[in-house]
Motif scaffolding. Structure first.
Motif, short mmCIF file in Angstrom:
data_model
loop_
_atom_site.label_atom_id
_atom_site.label_comp_id
_atom_site.label_asym_id
_atom_site.label_seq_id
_atom_site.Cartn_x
_atom_site.Cartn_y
_atom_site.Cartn_z
N ARG A 106 -8.96 19.08 3.37
CA ARG A 106 -8.56 17.90 2.60
C ARG A 106 -7.29 18.15 1.79
N SER A 107 -7.25 19.23 1.04
CA SER A 107 -6.09 19.47 0.17
C SER A 107 -4.81 19.64 0.98
N LYS A 108 -4.93 20.26 2.16
CA LYS A 108 -3.77 20.45 3.02
C LYS A 108 -3.31 19.11 3.60
N ALA A 109 -4.27 18.28 3.97
CA ALA A 109 -3.93 16.95 4.51
C ALA A 109 -3.17 16.14 3.46
N ILE A 110 -3.66 16.15 2.23
CA ILE A 110 -2.99 15.40 1.16
C ILE A 110 -1.60 15.95 0.90
N ARG A 111 -1.45 17.26 0.96
CA ARG A 111 -0.12 17.86 0.77
C ARG A 111 0.84 17.41 1.87
N HIS A 112 0.36 17.36 3.10
CA HIS A 112 1.20 16.87 4.19
C HIS A 112 1.64 15.43 3.93
N LEU A 113 0.70 14.60 3.50
CA LEU A 113 1.01 13.20 3.21
C LEU A 113 2.06 13.08 2.11
N GLU A 114 1.92 13.89 1.08
CA GLU A 114 2.87 13.87 -0.03
C GLU A 114 4.27 14.28 0.42
N ILE A 171 0.85 7.87 5.70
CA ILE A 171 -0.06 7.39 6.75
C ILE A 171 -0.91 8.51 7.34
N GLY A 172 -2.21 8.31 7.29
CA GLY A 172 -3.15 9.10 8.06
C GLY A 172 -3.62 8.24 9.23
N ILE A 173 -3.89 8.87 10.35
CA ILE A 173 -4.30 8.13 11.56
C ILE A 173 -5.59 8.73 12.13
N VAL A 174 -6.51 7.87 12.49
CA VAL A 174 -7.68 8.27 13.27
C VAL A 174 -7.64 7.48 14.56
N VAL A 175 -7.75 8.18 15.67
CA VAL A 175 -7.71 7.53 16.98
C VAL A 175 -9.07 7.71 17.66
N GLY A 176 -9.58 6.64 18.22
CA GLY A 176 -10.83 6.73 18.98
C GLY A 176 -10.61 7.41 20.32
N GLY A 177 -11.67 7.51 21.11
CA GLY A 177 -11.55 8.19 22.40
C GLY A 177 -12.07 7.38 23.57
N GLY A 178 -12.30 6.08 23.34
CA GLY A 178 -12.95 5.25 24.35
C GLY A 178 -12.15 5.04 25.63
N ASN A 179 -10.86 5.34 25.61
CA ASN A 179 -10.07 5.23 26.84
C ASN A 179 -10.37 6.36 27.82
N TYR A 189 0.83 -1.20 0.00
CA TYR A 189 0.00 0.00 0.00
C TYR A 189 0.87 1.25 0.00
N HIS A 190 0.48 2.22 -0.80
CA HIS A 190 1.22 3.49 -0.87
C HIS A 190 0.70 4.50 0.15
N ARG A 191 -0.62 4.50 0.34
CA ARG A 191 -1.23 5.44 1.29
C ARG A 191 -2.30 4.69 2.08
N VAL A 192 -2.25 4.77 3.40
CA VAL A 192 -3.21 4.05 4.23
C VAL A 192 -3.80 4.96 5.30
N LEU A 193 -4.96 4.55 5.79
CA LEU A 193 -5.57 5.19 6.95
C LEU A 193 -5.55 4.18 8.08
N LEU A 194 -4.81 4.48 9.13
CA LEU A 194 -4.70 3.60 10.30
C LEU A 194 -5.69 4.06 11.35
N LYS A 195 -6.62 3.17 11.71
CA LYS A 195 -7.58 3.47 12.78
C LYS A 195 -7.18 2.69 14.03
N ILE A 196 -6.98 3.41 15.11
CA ILE A 196 -6.59 2.80 16.38
C ILE A 196 -7.67 3.11 17.41
N SER A 197 -8.15 2.10 18.09
CA SER A 197 -9.16 2.35 19.12
C SER A 197 -8.51 3.02 20.32
N GLY A 198 -9.27 3.86 20.99
CA GLY A 198 -8.76 4.51 22.19
C GLY A 198 -8.43 3.49 23.26
N GLU A 199 -9.26 2.44 23.36
CA GLU A 199 -9.02 1.41 24.36
C GLU A 199 -7.67 0.74 24.17
#
Length: 240
Positions: free
Chosen positions: A116-124, A48-56, A6-16
């Motif tokens: 969105r455009s700024k996020a993609i620029r950061h990733l690049e 890599i983009g990351i989304v983190v939950g808040g359940g902790n 994979y060249h670009r991924v979204l990593l989702k991590i649970s808060g727990e």
């Protein structure tokens, strides 16, 4: 090292998952282990983009229940995700990884607004982008927020790092006969009501044709194994 799958991924991590064995708050040994592997992925050329939950810290529906108005409870959950996003960002920066935190709710003093455009620029530019506050709307989970951001940044896959090592036919902690799937379709997940993501998130990933790789975060090296193409956990994708 071979080329990443994979060249670009979204990593989702649970808060727990970030709470470790304490199940509440932040376990910096766990977070540090995750950040060590994220650094390896960046060095391998993966964006890599990351989304983190808040359940902790707080789960809107579960913790608010019928004692709070749902919208306010969900807003508190969004703030919890921001705490986690800042913690992960700090750990990455300590390891020399460039990172930006963007939030769906304006918090200009501590993070960039989501653009969105700024996020993609950061990733690049090989910066890790951490997306906080879910979608910015109540009644939507951070799973849905993760799929939304994955679609917006044109991610090749969603990496769903959980406390369980894949998708099962039932809860393996309660049912010893539960069977683990190596592959399963979005339709099957929805039809069997399997606890991968909520139905909104699953439908959104299906509509946008984004495969979801579900695996255990207990061994953070699984993140690198997945992006390099190893068969880890369960992949949720189009009809098999």
């Amino acid at each position: 090292m071979s080329e990443p799958k994979y060249h670009r991924v979204l990593l989702k991590i649970s808060g727990e998952a970030l709470a470790g064995d304490a199940h509440r708050g932040l376990d910096f040994d766990v977070i540090g282990g995750v950040c060590d592997v994220v650094k390896k992925c960046v060095e391998a050329g993966v964006q890599i983009g990351i989304v983190v939950g808040g359940g902790n810290f707080w789960r809107g529906v579960k913790d608010g229940g019928d004692r709070m108005e749902r919208t306010r409870a969900d807003h508190m959950g969004m703030l919890a995700t921001c705490i986690n996003a800042l913690a992960v960002a700090d750990c990455l920066e300590q390891r020399g990884v460039e990172v930006r935190v963007q939030t769906a709710i304006a918090m200009n003093q501590i993070a960039e607004p989501y653009i969105r455009s700024k996020a993609i620029r950061h990733l690049e530019k090989n910066r890790v982008v951490i997306f906080g506050c879910g979608t910015g709307n109540p009644f939507f989970s951070t799973d849905t927020g993760a799929v939304l951001r994955a679609a917006e940044i044109n991610a090749d896959a969603i990496l769903l790092a959980k406390n369980i090592d894949g998708v099962y036919s039932a809860d393996p902690a309660k049912d010893p006969t539960a069977v683990k799937y190596d592959e399963i379709s979005y339709d099957e997940v929805l039809a069997k009501h399997l606890a991968v993501m909520d139905s909104t998130a699953t439908s959104l990933s299906m509509d946008n044709h984004i495969p979801v790789q579900v695996f255990a975060l207990k061994d953070p090296e699984n993140i690198l194994r997945v992006v390099m193409g190893e068969k880890i956990g369960t992949i949720v994708k189009e009809e098999l």
